[in-house]
Structures are given as C-alpha cells and as structure tokens.
Scaffold this motif. Structure first.
Motif, PDB file in Angstrom:
ATOM      1  N   PHE A   1      -3.954  -9.560  -7.525  1.00  0.00           N
ATOM      2  CA  PHE A   1      -3.925  -9.680  -8.869  1.00  0.00           C
ATOM      3  C   PHE A   1      -4.650  -8.772  -9.760  1.00  0.00           C
ATOM      4  O   PHE A   1      -4.330  -8.564 -10.758  1.00  0.00           O
ATOM      5  CB  PHE A   1      -4.849 -11.099  -9.158  1.00  0.00           C
ATOM      6  N   TYR A   2      -5.743  -8.038  -9.097  1.00  0.00           N
ATOM      7  CA  TYR A   2      -6.372  -7.156  -9.706  1.00  0.00           C
ATOM      8  C   TYR A   2      -5.645  -5.841 -10.029  1.00  0.00           C
ATOM      9  O   TYR A   2      -5.154  -5.382 -11.493  1.00  0.00           O
ATOM     10  CB  TYR A   2      -7.649  -6.556  -8.804  1.00  0.00           C
ATOM     11  N   CYS A   3      -4.404  -5.715  -9.011  1.00  0.00           N
ATOM     12  CA  CYS A   3      -3.718  -4.431  -9.167  1.00  0.00           C
ATOM     13  C   CYS A   3      -2.695  -4.887 -10.396  1.00  0.00           C
ATOM     14  O   CYS A   3      -2.359  -3.928 -11.003  1.00  0.00           O
ATOM     15  CB  CYS A   3      -2.910  -4.147  -7.863  1.00  0.00           C
TER      16      CYS A   3
ATOM     17  N   GLU B   1       1.014  -1.334  -0.003  1.00  0.00           N
ATOM     18  CA  GLU B   1      -0.122   0.087   0.033  1.00  0.00           C
ATOM     19  C   GLU B   1       0.815   1.040   0.117  1.00  0.00           C
ATOM     20  O   GLU B   1       0.716   2.340  -0.838  1.00  0.00           O
ATOM     21  CB  GLU B   1      -1.008   0.293   1.317  1.00  0.00           C
ATOM     22  N   SER B   2       1.935   1.316   1.019  1.00  0.00           N
ATOM     23  CA  SER B   2       2.755   2.403   1.023  1.00  0.00           C
ATOM     24  C   SER B   2       3.732   2.608  -0.212  1.00  0.00           C
ATOM     25  O   SER B   2       3.920   3.583  -0.881  1.00  0.00           O
ATOM     26  CB  SER B   2       3.885   2.250   2.351  1.00  0.00           C
ATOM     27  N   ASN B   3       3.997   1.440  -0.958  1.00  0.00           N
ATOM     28  CA  ASN B   3       4.796   1.448  -2.139  1.00  0.00           C
ATOM     29  C   ASN B   3       3.972   2.188  -3.423  1.00  0.00           C
ATOM     30  O   ASN B   3       4.582   3.061  -4.093  1.00  0.00           O
ATOM     31  CB  ASN B   3       5.315   0.025  -2.591  1.00  0.00           C
TER      32      ASN B   3
ATOM     33  N   LYS C   1      -5.888  -5.256   3.516  1.00  0.00           N
ATOM     34  CA  LYS C   1      -5.352  -5.261   5.037  1.00  0.00           C
ATOM     35  C   LYS C   1      -6.919  -5.316   6.033  1.00  0.00           C
ATOM     36  O   LYS C   1      -6.792  -6.074   6.826  1.00  0.00           O
ATOM     37  CB  LYS C   1      -4.979  -3.861   5.230  1.00  0.00           C
ATOM     38  N   THR C   2      -7.902  -4.644   5.481  1.00  0.00           N
ATOM     39  CA  THR C   2      -9.208  -4.813   6.123  1.00  0.00           C
ATOM     40  C   THR C   2      -9.709  -6.398   6.070  1.00  0.00           C
ATOM     41  O   THR C   2      -9.990  -6.890   7.172  1.00  0.00           O
ATOM     42  CB  THR C   2     -10.040  -4.007   5.532  1.00  0.00           C
TER      43      THR C   2
ATOM     44  N   LYS D   1      -5.648   1.621  -2.865  1.00  0.00           N
ATOM     45  CA  LYS D   1      -7.007   1.387  -2.211  1.00  0.00           C
ATOM     46  C   LYS D   1      -7.002  -0.077  -1.960  1.00  0.00           C
ATOM     47  O   LYS D   1      -7.531  -0.463  -1.053  1.00  0.00           O
ATOM     48  CB  LYS D   1      -8.073   2.078  -3.015  1.00  0.00           C
ATOM     49  N   GLU D   2      -6.756  -0.752  -3.034  1.00  0.00           N
ATOM     50  CA  GLU D   2      -6.930  -2.359  -2.971  1.00  0.00           C
ATOM     51  C   GLU D   2      -6.195  -2.952  -2.071  1.00  0.00           C
ATOM     52  O   GLU D   2      -6.777  -3.744  -1.033  1.00  0.00           O
ATOM     53  CB  GLU D   2      -6.679  -3.072  -4.343  1.00  0.00           C
TER      54      GLU D   2
END
Length: 160
Positions: free
Chosen positions: A121-123, A61-63, A91-92, A85-86
């Motif tokens: 995978f989507y990302c 997420e940070s990257n 994480k949630t 966001k993904e």
C-alpha cells in the motif's frame, strides 16, 4: 472411484478455506496451482497462500528494479527504488510469517502478513502521489498481492 471422492473432498476444503476471501477465485487459483494442495490441511492451505504472496513479492520487487532503471525522473526513480526495498522487506516478513504459522503462532502470522501488505500500500500510494501510472501487468500483480494477503489473513483468522 474412491480417488475421485478424495480429490473432491480436497477441493471442498480448498473452497471452504477460500470462500471467506473478498475474491475467492484468486485464493482457489493460488492453492490449486500448488502440487501439494490436494493433500493440504487448513494450515497447509494457509501456507500455500503465503507462498503465493511471497512469489508475488519477488515478482514485484524485480518489476520495481526494472522500472527504476528505466525512468529518468529522479523523484520517481527514488520512489521505485524504495518500492523495491519495501517488497524485499515484505518477502522477509512473509518468510517469518511462514515460520510463525508452522509454530501455530497465528496472531503473529497475521500481523506479519498484514505488515507485508502495508508495504505494498505504501508503495502504491507513493507512486500514485507522483501521478505515475504503473504498467498494467504490475498493477495486476499488486491487485493479486492484495487479494491473496486478505485471503491469507481471513483463513488464519479462523484458526484463532
């Protein structure tokens, strides 16, 4: 002398739980990196692997945030922001998966781990569609994320 036997028994349990993964080495490294691994039971080992996945999600997420801020292509920037966001959503999902694991709801745990994996995978697919090559360190983290997710699901499958 007895303490050594206890440690090797715990190492045996770790290897047994991780051996069904596609990449057992990744699973074993994750579990052994946790100070609680030597006293963990099967469910504890699964929890440690989910924690490793969650930690990777935080890193990714940070990257994605850093990458999105450094690119000029508007389409790519939007895709990377979407990836961020993904991974936040993943994480949630993983936090909820941990709760389900503690409540012995193993089907739901696996569903949530798989859902978090689908977000990665989507990302990866969306970034690939733009023919953008992610930095090697990010790609390596994504590979570890996939390997650990698969390992967690296989470990949990054996509880059912």
């Amino acid at each position: 002398m007895g303490h050594r036997n206890l440690v090797s028994a715990d190492d045996t349990l770790i290897k047994t739980q991780c051996h069904n993964a596609n990449v057992p080495k990744t699973c074993i490294q994750c579990v052994k990196s946790n100070p609680h691994s030597q006293s963990a039971d099967k469910v504890g080992i699964a929890a440690i692997v989910i924690t490793c996945i969650s930690n990777k999600a935080v890193t990714l997420e940070s990257n994605m945030t850093v990458l999105a801020s450094s690119v000029h292509d508007k389409k790519l920037k939007l895709i990377l922001q979407d990836c961020q966001k993904e991974f936040s959503d993943a994480k949630t999902n993983l936090t909820t998966a941990m709760d389900r694991l503690k409540n012995k709801d193993y089907d739901q745990t696996n569903y949530l781990v798989n859902h978090a994996l689908q977000k990665e995978f989507y990302c990866k697919n969306n970034v690939g569609d733009l023919h953008y090559t992610l930095p090697t360190t990010v790609l390596n983290d994504m590979t570890l994320y996939e390997e650990l997710s698969e390992a967690a699901m296989r470990i949990i499958d054996r509880f059912l």
